[in-house]
Write a protein that holds these residues in place. Structure first.
Motif, PDB file in Angstrom:
ATOM      1  N   UNK A  12       0.818  -1.219   0.000  1.00 19.83           N
ATOM      2  CA  UNK A  12       0.000   0.000   0.000  1.00 19.83           C
ATOM      3  C   UNK A  12       0.850   1.267   0.000  1.00 19.83           C
ATOM      4  N   UNK A  13       2.109   1.164   0.412  1.00 17.40           N
ATOM      5  CA  UNK A  13       2.976   2.336   0.504  1.00 17.40           C
ATOM      6  C   UNK A  13       4.006   2.385  -0.618  1.00 17.40           C
ATOM      7  N   UNK A  14       3.689   1.744  -1.726  1.00 15.58           N
ATOM      8  CA  UNK A  14       4.520   1.777  -2.921  1.00 15.58           C
ATOM      9  C   UNK A  14       3.821   2.615  -3.994  1.00 15.58           C
ATOM     10  N   UNK A  15       4.355   2.599  -5.198  1.00 21.69           N
ATOM     11  CA  UNK A  15       3.727   3.318  -6.314  1.00 21.69           C
ATOM     12  C   UNK A  15       2.301   2.815  -6.540  1.00 21.69           C
ATOM     13  N   UNK A  16       2.070   1.548  -6.286  1.00 22.69           N
ATOM     14  CA  UNK A  16       0.714   1.016  -6.421  1.00 22.69           C
ATOM     15  C   UNK A  16      -0.253   1.760  -5.496  1.00 22.69           C
TER      16      UNK A  16
END
Length: 306
Positions: free
Chosen positions: A162-166
């Motif tokens: 959830x804390x990535x580019x996604x």
């Protein structure tokens, strides 16, 4: 034939080996730490000044960071925080050691991309970030690659997808959908616009309430931050296609650019994108958000052709 139980056992063994390798690579606290720099490195390589000049400045002003002295007193070692304090407070030949930055400009955004794997993208991004940090610049790295080599090299190995580019793209979908739904009618025609409803799988993640800074994590370098990646971030390629179907008006290629626009312009001097070795939603988001496209390539045909 492998069963689900066999695969689960292989995963457990793989995670155990990963933990062992991390233990051998990182410090006893399982954290990557930045080494100190010798007074020779600080003077000759970082400040581009004579070592005796630096010693003279330190002797003249005891309030300056004095570093850590070896037991035999022959060498001093400085942390990057101490180096930057020296950079702010001393001058050489009446010139400031602070790096040049255009006034009233946001950070330069550079995408490092090549559709060939193994061309050196992550290594180049890592060295660019380190070099800029040693020159006194503040750097933000955005790891678009699900292999997460850049994230791991900076000490981040336990990252939630959830804390990535996604997560950034899913959050942008929520914000943009809310914005479109609030515009009930077209500006000129007055035609009612379609109301888009996002499924609970997206809204229940709570990404709409996150600030842009929530996606940015510190690294073992005090002036380098990163939006990290992880293996599960590969899901963005599948999720983005689904998100486009949910809201066809969503300009998904501009999601990362809109995210970066929410960061105060003077927070960073340089933003680096480490792209995956593929043409996809993540790579295109990086290219659309970038001011500069840097393509590392070896001398071989396959690297250059890609």
């Amino acid at each position: 034939m492998f069963t689900h139980t066999d695969l689960a056992q292989l995963q457990a063994q793989s995670l155990k080996m990963q933990g062992f390798i991390r233990q051998q690579t990182y410090s006893p606290e399982s954290e990557k730490t930045l080494r100190r720099f010798s007074s020779w490195e600080v003077a000759e390589l970082i400040f581009k000044a004579n070592q005796s000049t630096l010693r003279g400045r330190l002797a003249a002003d005891p309030s300056l960071p004095q570093g850590t002295v070896e037991e035999d007193g022959r060498q001093r070692w400085y942390s990057l925080e101490e180096i930057n304090e020296l950079r702010r407070r001393i001058k050489v030949n009446r010139k400031s050691l602070m790096p040049y930055r255009p006034a009233n400009k946001r950070a330069i955004r550079a995408a490092i991309a090549n559709f060939k794997g193994g061309a050196g993208k992550s290594t180049t991004a890592l060295h660019f970030a380190h070099a800029a940090a040693l020159d006194g610049y503040r750097v933000l790295c955005v790891d678009f690659d699900p292999q997460a080599t850049l994230s791991h090299s900076m000490g981040l190995s336990d990252v939630a997808e959830e804390y990535t580019v996604w997560g950034i793209m899913a959050r942008d979908l929520g914000h943009e959908t809310d914005r479109m739904n609030s515009a009930l009618r077209g500006a000129e025609s007055g035609t009612a616009l379609p109301q888009r409803k996002l499924p609970a799988a997206i809204t229940d993640m709570g990404l709409n309430d996150l600030r842009a800074s929530d996606f940015i994590k510190p690294t073992n370098w005090p002036t380098i931050d990163i939006v990290p990646s992880c293996a599960n971030a590969a899901f963005v390629e599948f999720a983005s296609a689904q998100y486009r179907h949910i809201n066809p008006e969503w300009s998904f290629f501009a999601a990362v650019s809109r995210f970066l626009d929410q960061i105060a312009p003077d927070t960073y001097d340089l933003i680096l994108f480490d792209c995956p070795p593929a043409i996809g939603y993540q790579s295109m988001n990086a290219v659309f958000a970038a001011d500069v496209l840097y393509i590392p390539s070896g001398p071989g045909y396959w690297e250059y052709d890609s």
